[in-house]
Write a protein that holds these residues in place. Structure first.
Motif, PDB file in Angstrom:
ATOM      1  N   ALA A 190      -8.584   6.854  -5.043  1.00 19.31           N
ATOM      2  CA  ALA A 190      -8.339   8.294  -4.978  1.00 19.31           C
ATOM      3  C   ALA A 190      -9.208   8.932  -3.915  1.00 19.31           C
ATOM      4  CB  ALA A 190      -8.612   8.936  -6.339  1.00 19.31           C
ATOM      5  N   GLY A 191      -8.725  10.032  -3.386  1.00 14.40           N
ATOM      6  CA  GLY A 191      -9.453  10.773  -2.359  1.00 14.40           C
ATOM      7  C   GLY A 191      -8.646  11.989  -1.954  1.00 14.40           C
ATOM      8  N   GLY A 192      -9.021  12.575  -0.834  1.00 18.57           N
ATOM      9  CA  GLY A 192      -8.314  13.752  -0.362  1.00 18.57           C
ATOM     10  C   GLY A 192      -6.902  13.438   0.095  1.00 18.57           C
ATOM     11  N   ALA A 193      -6.061  14.481   0.094  1.00 18.93           N
ATOM     12  CA  ALA A 193      -4.679  14.320   0.538  1.00 18.93           C
ATOM     13  C   ALA A 193      -4.622  14.187   2.054  1.00 18.93           C
ATOM     14  CB  ALA A 193      -3.850  15.508   0.072  1.00 18.93           C
ATOM     15  N   GLY A 194      -3.548  13.589   2.530  1.00 22.35           N
ATOM     16  CA  GLY A 194      -3.358  13.322   3.965  1.00 22.35           C
ATOM     17  C   GLY A 194      -2.942  11.876   4.106  1.00 22.35           C
ATOM     18  N   ARG A 195      -1.688  11.652   4.517  1.00 24.60           N
ATOM     19  CA  ARG A 195      -1.112  10.320   4.406  1.00 24.60           C
ATOM     20  C   ARG A 195      -1.880   9.262   5.179  1.00 24.60           C
ATOM     21  NH1 ARG A 195       4.890  11.571   4.508  1.00 24.60           N
ATOM     22  NH2 ARG A 195       4.604  11.404   6.752  1.00 24.60           N
ATOM     23  N   GLY A 196      -2.304   9.575   6.393  1.00 26.08           N
ATOM     24  CA  GLY A 196      -3.013   8.569   7.188  1.00 26.08           C
ATOM     25  C   GLY A 196      -4.310   8.125   6.533  1.00 26.08           C
ATOM     26  N   ALA A 197      -5.100   9.096   6.066  1.00 29.83           N
ATOM     27  CA  ALA A 197      -6.360   8.769   5.398  1.00 29.83           C
ATOM     28  C   ALA A 197      -6.106   8.030   4.099  1.00 29.83           C
ATOM     29  CB  ALA A 197      -7.165  10.039   5.145  1.00 29.83           C
ATOM     30  N   GLN A 198      -5.059   8.420   3.380  1.00 30.18           N
ATOM     31  CA  GLN A 198      -4.728   7.729   2.129  1.00 30.18           C
ATOM     32  C   GLN A 198      -4.345   6.273   2.387  1.00 30.18           C
ATOM     33  OE1 GLN A 198      -2.516  11.602   0.413  1.00 30.18           O
ATOM     34  NE2 GLN A 198      -2.172   9.779  -0.829  1.00 30.18           N
ATOM     35  N   VAL A 199      -3.511   6.048   3.390  1.00 29.29           N
ATOM     36  CA  VAL A 199      -3.125   4.670   3.714  1.00 29.29           C
ATOM     37  C   VAL A 199      -4.345   3.867   4.128  1.00 29.29           C
ATOM     38  CG1 VAL A 199      -1.788   3.221   5.284  1.00 29.29           C
ATOM     39  CG2 VAL A 199      -0.752   5.267   4.305  1.00 29.29           C
ATOM     40  N   ALA A 203      -6.564  -4.234  12.753  1.00 32.63           N
ATOM     41  CA  ALA A 203      -7.937  -4.084  13.247  1.00 32.63           C
ATOM     42  C   ALA A 203      -7.992  -4.131  14.774  1.00 32.63           C
ATOM     43  CB  ALA A 203      -8.825  -5.177  12.653  1.00 32.63           C
ATOM     44  N   ALA A 204      -7.146  -4.966  15.372  1.00 35.78           N
ATOM     45  CA  ALA A 204      -7.150  -5.136  16.822  1.00 35.78           C
ATOM     46  C   ALA A 204      -6.720  -3.879  17.563  1.00 35.78           C
ATOM     47  CB  ALA A 204      -6.245  -6.301  17.207  1.00 35.78           C
ATOM     48  N   ILE A 205      -5.935  -3.018  16.908  1.00 36.31           N
ATOM     49  CA  ILE A 205      -5.487  -1.792  17.569  1.00 36.31           C
ATOM     50  C   ILE A 205      -6.274  -0.566  17.114  1.00 36.31           C
ATOM     51  CG2 ILE A 205      -3.152  -2.673  17.968  1.00 36.31           C
ATOM     52  CD1 ILE A 205      -2.247  -0.935  15.553  1.00 36.31           C
ATOM     53  N   GLY A 206      -7.355  -0.794  16.388  1.00 39.52           N
ATOM     54  CA  GLY A 206      -8.215   0.313  15.997  1.00 39.52           C
ATOM     55  C   GLY A 206      -7.982   0.862  14.614  1.00 39.52           C
ATOM     56  N   GLY A 207      -7.201   0.140  13.809  1.00 42.58           N
ATOM     57  CA  GLY A 207      -6.987   0.542  12.423  1.00 42.58           C
ATOM     58  C   GLY A 207      -5.895   1.585  12.265  1.00 42.58           C
ATOM     59  N   MET A 208      -5.767   2.060  11.052  1.00 43.08           N
ATOM     60  CA  MET A 208      -4.748   3.052  10.703  1.00 43.08           C
ATOM     61  C   MET A 208      -5.179   4.439  11.163  1.00 43.08           C
ATOM     62  SD  MET A 208      -1.823   3.395   9.100  1.00 43.08           S
ATOM     63  CE  MET A 208      -0.847   4.903   8.965  1.00 43.08           C
ATOM     64  N   PRO A 209      -4.353   5.133  11.930  1.00 47.41           N
ATOM     65  CA  PRO A 209      -4.705   6.509  12.316  1.00 47.41           C
ATOM     66  C   PRO A 209      -4.829   7.393  11.071  1.00 47.41           C
ATOM     67  CG  PRO A 209      -2.878   5.682  13.651  1.00 47.41           C
ATOM     68  CD  PRO A 209      -3.077   4.707  12.524  1.00 47.41           C
ATOM     69  N   THR A 210      -5.918   8.115  10.938  1.00 51.40           N
ATOM     70  CA  THR A 210      -6.165   8.907   9.730  1.00 51.40           C
ATOM     71  C   THR A 210      -5.676  10.344   9.917  1.00 51.40           C
ATOM     72  OG1 THR A 210      -8.435   9.320  10.461  1.00 51.40           O
ATOM     73  CG2 THR A 210      -8.075   7.475   8.946  1.00 51.40           C
ATOM     74  N   LEU A 211      -4.456  10.476  10.368  1.00 48.31           N
ATOM     75  CA  LEU A 211      -3.858  11.794  10.584  1.00 48.31           C
ATOM     76  C   LEU A 211      -3.161  12.273   9.314  1.00 48.31           C
ATOM     77  CD1 LEU A 211      -2.203  11.132  14.073  1.00 48.31           C
ATOM     78  CD2 LEU A 211      -4.430  12.172  13.601  1.00 48.31           C
ATOM     79  N   PRO A 212      -3.106  13.591   9.095  1.00 49.61           N
ATOM     80  CA  PRO A 212      -2.433  14.093   7.901  1.00 49.61           C
ATOM     81  C   PRO A 212      -0.912  14.033   8.002  1.00 49.61           C
ATOM     82  CG  PRO A 212      -3.210  15.928   9.233  1.00 49.61           C
ATOM     83  CD  PRO A 212      -3.747  14.677   9.868  1.00 49.61           C
ATOM     84  N   LEU A 213      -0.396  13.879   9.206  1.00 43.92           N
ATOM     85  CA  LEU A 213       1.041  13.802   9.461  1.00 43.92           C
ATOM     86  C   LEU A 213       1.240  13.048  10.768  1.00 43.92           C
ATOM     87  CD1 LEU A 213       3.684  15.018   8.104  1.00 43.92           C
ATOM     88  CD2 LEU A 213       3.608  16.733   9.912  1.00 43.92           C
ATOM     89  N   VAL A 217       0.854  -1.187   0.000  1.00 46.85           N
ATOM     90  CA  VAL A 217       0.000   0.000   0.000  1.00 46.85           C
ATOM     91  C   VAL A 217       0.891   1.238   0.000  1.00 46.85           C
ATOM     92  CG1 VAL A 217      -1.773   1.287   1.253  1.00 46.85           C
ATOM     93  CG2 VAL A 217      -1.835  -1.219   1.226  1.00 46.85           C
ATOM     94  N   ILE A 218       0.707   2.101  -1.016  1.00 46.59           N
ATOM     95  CA  ILE A 218       1.575   3.258  -1.211  1.00 46.59           C
ATOM     96  C   ILE A 218       0.719   4.519  -1.335  1.00 46.59           C
ATOM     97  CG2 ILE A 218       3.358   4.295  -2.663  1.00 46.59           C
ATOM     98  CD1 ILE A 218       3.873   1.436  -3.775  1.00 46.59           C
ATOM     99  N   ILE A 262      -2.182   1.852  -4.990  1.00 48.16           N
ATOM    100  CA  ILE A 262      -1.767   3.249  -4.967  1.00 48.16           C
ATOM    101  C   ILE A 262      -2.951   4.062  -4.462  1.00 48.16           C
ATOM    102  CG2 ILE A 262      -1.077   5.241  -6.354  1.00 48.16           C
ATOM    103  CD1 ILE A 262       1.118   3.136  -6.066  1.00 48.16           C
ATOM    104  N   SER A 263      -2.761   4.712  -3.322  1.00 47.87           N
ATOM    105  CA  SER A 263      -3.816   5.557  -2.767  1.00 47.87           C
ATOM    106  C   SER A 263      -3.426   7.008  -2.998  1.00 47.87           C
ATOM    107  CB  SER A 263      -3.989   5.274  -1.270  1.00 47.87           C
ATOM    108  OG  SER A 263      -5.066   6.031  -0.752  1.00 47.87           O
ATOM    109  N   ASP A 264      -4.036   7.607  -4.002  1.00 44.24           N
ATOM    110  CA  ASP A 264      -3.603   8.930  -4.451  1.00 44.24           C
ATOM    111  C   ASP A 264      -4.403  10.043  -3.794  1.00 44.24           C
ATOM    112  OD1 ASP A 264      -1.755  10.273  -6.425  1.00 44.24           O
ATOM    113  OD2 ASP A 264      -3.681  11.189  -6.954  1.00 44.24           O
ATOM    114  N   GLY A 265      -3.708  11.140  -3.492  1.00 46.92           N
ATOM    115  CA  GLY A 265      -4.343  12.261  -2.812  1.00 46.92           C
ATOM    116  C   GLY A 265      -4.567  13.470  -3.698  1.00 46.92           C
ATOM    117  N   GLY A 266      -4.642  13.247  -5.023  1.00 44.11           N
ATOM    118  CA  GLY A 266      -4.921  14.358  -5.921  1.00 44.11           C
ATOM    119  C   GLY A 266      -3.758  14.763  -6.792  1.00 44.11           C
ATOM    120  N   SER A 267      -2.981  13.804  -7.256  1.00 47.47           N
ATOM    121  CA  SER A 267      -1.807  14.098  -8.080  1.00 47.47           C
ATOM    122  C   SER A 267      -2.201  14.743  -9.411  1.00 47.47           C
ATOM    123  CB  SER A 267      -1.027  12.810  -8.361  1.00 47.47           C
ATOM    124  OG  SER A 267      -0.468  12.291  -7.178  1.00 47.47           O
TER     125      SER A 267
END
Length: 226
Positions: free
Chosen positions: A58-67, A153-163, A8-9, A36-41
């Motif tokens: 594709a979706g909004g930029a922000g690495r956590g949300a993209q991942v 999943a056991a730890i609550g998933g990927m944090p959707t932080l922009p940084l 996942v990139i 490839i999870s793109d943030g608006g290239s």
């Protein structure tokens, strides 16, 4: 174990780096899919990804949300979270296979940072990254992270932080949930050369300290983009 791994990139205008990375991943029998999870290239990143057979979301930029979006689209249980400007070095997939075969429940693995520069200051930064991981178990995203979907999943998933999503994820996993993997990840050093090796290193350290002290990741991301 062939095809066991989805890579996942997250991307945002990564056209220069992406072809070499996708070609490398295509040569590994371990890799079943690349997302490839793109943030608006706007530079052809998406077209390059599609031409290499990657799954593109594709979706909004922000690495956590993209991942997070990329993980949702991943077809396999084992995930390698990887930056677009990072190249796993020879033997990386054998190292991944050994980690997967160890079958340690709740465990995630990170690689060893190598900067793509002959400058001696690069070696100091690499040493600092190794020391940070040894003392604090806080690998950054440019070291890559191998993790099973169930562990995530056991730890609550990927944090959707922009940084600082990589640091937040490491803290969710905790020291017991993270281990080094015998994999070197070569990462682009252009930003260090551009901004100044010492200056960028100190800014990164200050940003980490502020985040660990409770600073808002959205505010830190806004400062980072300036």
């Amino acid at each position: 174990m062939n095809g066991a791994l989805t890579v996942v990139i997250p991307t945002l205008n990564e056209a220069p780096a992406l072809p070499a990375l996708l070609a490398l991943l295509a040569r590994s029998a371990l890799v079943g899919a690349v997302v490839i999870s793109d943030g608006g290239s706007t530079d052809g990143t998406v077209a390059i990804a599609a031409s290499h057979g990657a799954i593109v979301v594709a979706g909004g930029a922000g690495r956590g949300a993209q991942v997070s979006r990329g993980i949702a689209a991943a077809p396999s249980a084992w995930l390698l979270l990887l930056h677009a400007d990072s190249l796993p070095q020879p033997g990386w997939d054998d190292a991944m296979s050994r980690c997967i075969a160890s079958n340690r429940s709740g465990q995630a693995w990170y690689g060893r940072l190598r900067l793509a520069s002959a400058d001696p200051r690069a070696r100091l930064i690499e040493y600092g990254a190794a020391l940070r991981c040894a003392l604090l178990r806080l690998p950054y995203g440019d070291q890559a992270l191998l993790i099973h979907r169930d562990t995530l999943a056991a730890i609550g998933g990927m944090p959707t932080l922009p940084l600082m999503e990589d640091v937040a994820l490491a803290r969710r996993l905790g020291r017991a949930g993270l281990a080094p993997c015998d994999m070197i990840v070569m990462t682009d050093a252009a930003a260090y050369a551009r901004d100044g090796w010492l200056r960028r290193s100190l800014r990164n350290l200050a940003r980490l300290a502020r985040f660990l002290a409770g600073a808002d990741a959205v505010l830190l991301a806004a400062e980072y983009r300036r």
